[in-house]
Enzyme design. Structure first.
Site, PDB file in Angstrom:
ATOM      1  N   ASP A  38       2.370  -7.389 -28.699  1.00 38.35           N
ATOM      2  CA  ASP A  38       1.744  -6.723 -27.555  1.00 38.35           C
ATOM      3  C   ASP A  38       0.316  -6.390 -27.969  1.00 38.35           C
ATOM      4  OD1 ASP A  38       4.081  -4.184 -28.194  1.00 38.35           O
ATOM      5  OD2 ASP A  38       4.620  -6.041 -27.156  1.00 38.35           O
ATOM      6  N   LYS A  60       2.554  -6.270 -23.093  1.00 34.39           N
ATOM      7  CA  LYS A  60       3.119  -5.075 -22.461  1.00 34.39           C
ATOM      8  C   LYS A  60       2.188  -3.886 -22.654  1.00 34.39           C
ATOM      9  CE  LYS A  60       6.902  -3.995 -23.932  1.00 34.39           C
ATOM     10  NZ  LYS A  60       8.217  -3.561 -24.342  1.00 34.39           N
ATOM     11  N   MET A 175       3.027   8.088 -24.235  1.00 35.81           N
ATOM     12  CA  MET A 175       2.917   7.570 -22.862  1.00 35.81           C
ATOM     13  C   MET A 175       2.706   8.711 -21.874  1.00 35.81           C
ATOM     14  SD  MET A 175       5.911   4.706 -23.086  1.00 35.81           S
ATOM     15  CE  MET A 175       7.021   5.702 -24.062  1.00 35.81           C
TER      16      MET A 175
HETATM   17  N1  SAH Z   1       6.248   2.535 -31.058  1.00 35.11           N
HETATM   18  C1  SAH Z   1       4.987   3.174 -30.814  1.00 35.11           C
HETATM   19  C2  SAH Z   1       4.956   3.864 -29.472  1.00 35.11           C
HETATM   20  C3  SAH Z   1       5.088   2.909 -28.304  1.00 35.11           C
HETATM   21  S1  SAH Z   1       4.999   3.715 -26.755  1.00 35.11           S
HETATM   22  C4  SAH Z   1       4.679   4.143 -31.969  1.00 35.11           C
HETATM   23  O1  SAH Z   1       5.578   4.438 -32.783  1.00 35.11           O
HETATM   24  O2  SAH Z   1       3.540   4.575 -32.105  1.00 35.11           O
HETATM   25  C5  SAH Z   1       3.289   3.576 -26.373  1.00 35.11           C
HETATM   26  C6  SAH Z   1       2.585   4.896 -26.570  1.00 35.11           C
HETATM   27  O3  SAH Z   1       2.329   5.106 -27.939  1.00 35.11           O
HETATM   28  C7  SAH Z   1       1.235   5.006 -25.923  1.00 35.11           C
HETATM   29  O4  SAH Z   1       1.310   5.273 -24.556  1.00 35.11           O
HETATM   30  C8  SAH Z   1       0.639   6.159 -26.687  1.00 35.11           C
HETATM   31  O5  SAH Z   1       1.174   7.385 -26.238  1.00 35.11           O
HETATM   32  C9  SAH Z   1       1.197   5.914 -28.078  1.00 35.11           C
HETATM   33  N2  SAH Z   1       0.239   5.238 -28.976  1.00 35.11           N
HETATM   34  C10 SAH Z   1       0.428   4.101 -29.651  1.00 35.11           C
HETATM   35  N3  SAH Z   1      -0.616   3.827 -30.463  1.00 35.11           N
HETATM   36  C11 SAH Z   1      -1.494   4.836 -30.290  1.00 35.11           C
HETATM   37  C12 SAH Z   1      -2.760   5.155 -30.866  1.00 35.11           C
HETATM   38  N4  SAH Z   1      -3.342   4.373 -31.778  1.00 35.11           N
HETATM   39  N5  SAH Z   1      -3.373   6.289 -30.467  1.00 35.11           N
HETATM   40  C13 SAH Z   1      -2.807   7.112 -29.554  1.00 35.11           C
HETATM   41  N6  SAH Z   1      -1.616   6.856 -28.974  1.00 35.11           N
HETATM   42  C14 SAH Z   1      -0.963   5.742 -29.346  1.00 35.11           C
END
Ligand code: SAH
Length: 255
Positions: A38, A60, A175
């Protein structure tokens, strides 16, 4: 029969700083025949994928699906059954709001061998780079991770806002941008202190990370004023005060 199948690695990329990729993730990406990714891992990591691998964009990103979850599962199955060494690359950790568990279930059902490679989740790393430890002895010894944006197909909220409003620990919302106002209102309605500090960390650990700090009563307005966008982490709780003291990470990275 199954020995003819390939193998799928569900790999967490970490939050975006390429040096927060694990050694195992790096090795598997570099030796993959197929990478299904993604946008969430971020530019620096995606640009480091090897030329030799077939790369499939699952796209996604913030709800813009180019491939539905069903089609992603189909591609995973098809490539693995063709004997390929497949990396399914996901932002942060695959099992934290990453649907990694669902993909793993499908693989098990299809008799395809898989391995999970945990990644550093943005839920912890983005606050850390913003100077916010999600637990801190003086402030709290509890933390909870919630989704601010539930599956649209869910009829009732799976989140018990009343309990969350009483929760004394740190609340980390993933999110959470689109529904920020609604979610803050829900917490206030059930009696959470309007002065509770809140931080929004956009693009955490990346060169363009931005932090917005406010409180439960004004953070939604601030987010609107500053046009805060996904991906962002919302942190609610006393620990947010540490942002002032510990500051933002000075990026000692090469990208
Ligand atoms: N599996 C991922 C989360 C996926 S859901 C994890 O463990 O980080 C997607 C959400 O992750 C986004 O909407 C945001 O809230 C968060 N996210 C992922 N990467 C990010 C980043 N570098 N900075 C801030 N939020 C992030």
């Amino acid at each position: 029969m199954s020995q003819k199948f390939g193998k799928v690695f569900l790999v967490g990329s970490g939050p975006g700083d390429p040096e927060l990729l694990t050694l195992k993730a790096r090795r598997l990406i570099d030796s993959a025949e197929v990478i299904i990714y993604d946008q969430l891992p971020g530019k620096a990591i995606l640009e480091s994928m090897p030329e030799s691998a077939e790369k499939i964009d699952a796209g996604k990103y913030a709800g813009k699906h180019t491939l539905s979850q069903g089609s992603i599962n189909e591609v995973l199955i098809e490539k693995a059954k063709a004997g390929k060494r497949v990396v399914r690359l996901k932002g942060g950790d695959p099992y934290i709001f990453g649907r990694g568990g669902e993909e793993a279930e499908v693989l098990v059902r299809e008799g395809i061998e898989f391995e999970i490679v945990p990644g550093i989740t943005s839920a912890i790393a983005a606050p850390a780079y913003a100077g916010i430890p999600v637990t801190h002895r003086e402030d709290t010894s509890m933390v909870t991770f919630i989704t601010g944006h539930e599956a649209p197909t869910k009829e009732e909220s799976g989140l018990d806002w009343e309990t969350l409003a009483k929760f004394q620990g740190t609340i980390v919302i993933l999110m959470g941008v689109k529904m920020l106002r609604r979610n803050c209102k829900a917490l206030l309605k059930f009696g959470k202190d309007p002065k509770t500090p809140v931080a929004l960390i956009e693009r955490g650990t990346r060169p363009d990370q931005r932090v917005t700090v406010g409180s439960l009563e004004n953070i939604a307005d601030l987010a609107e004023e500053r046009a805060v966008k996904a991906p962002a982490i919302t942190v609610i709780g006393k620990v947010v005060r540490l942002h002032e003291i510990l500051g933002e990470q000075l990026f000692d990275t090469e990208f």
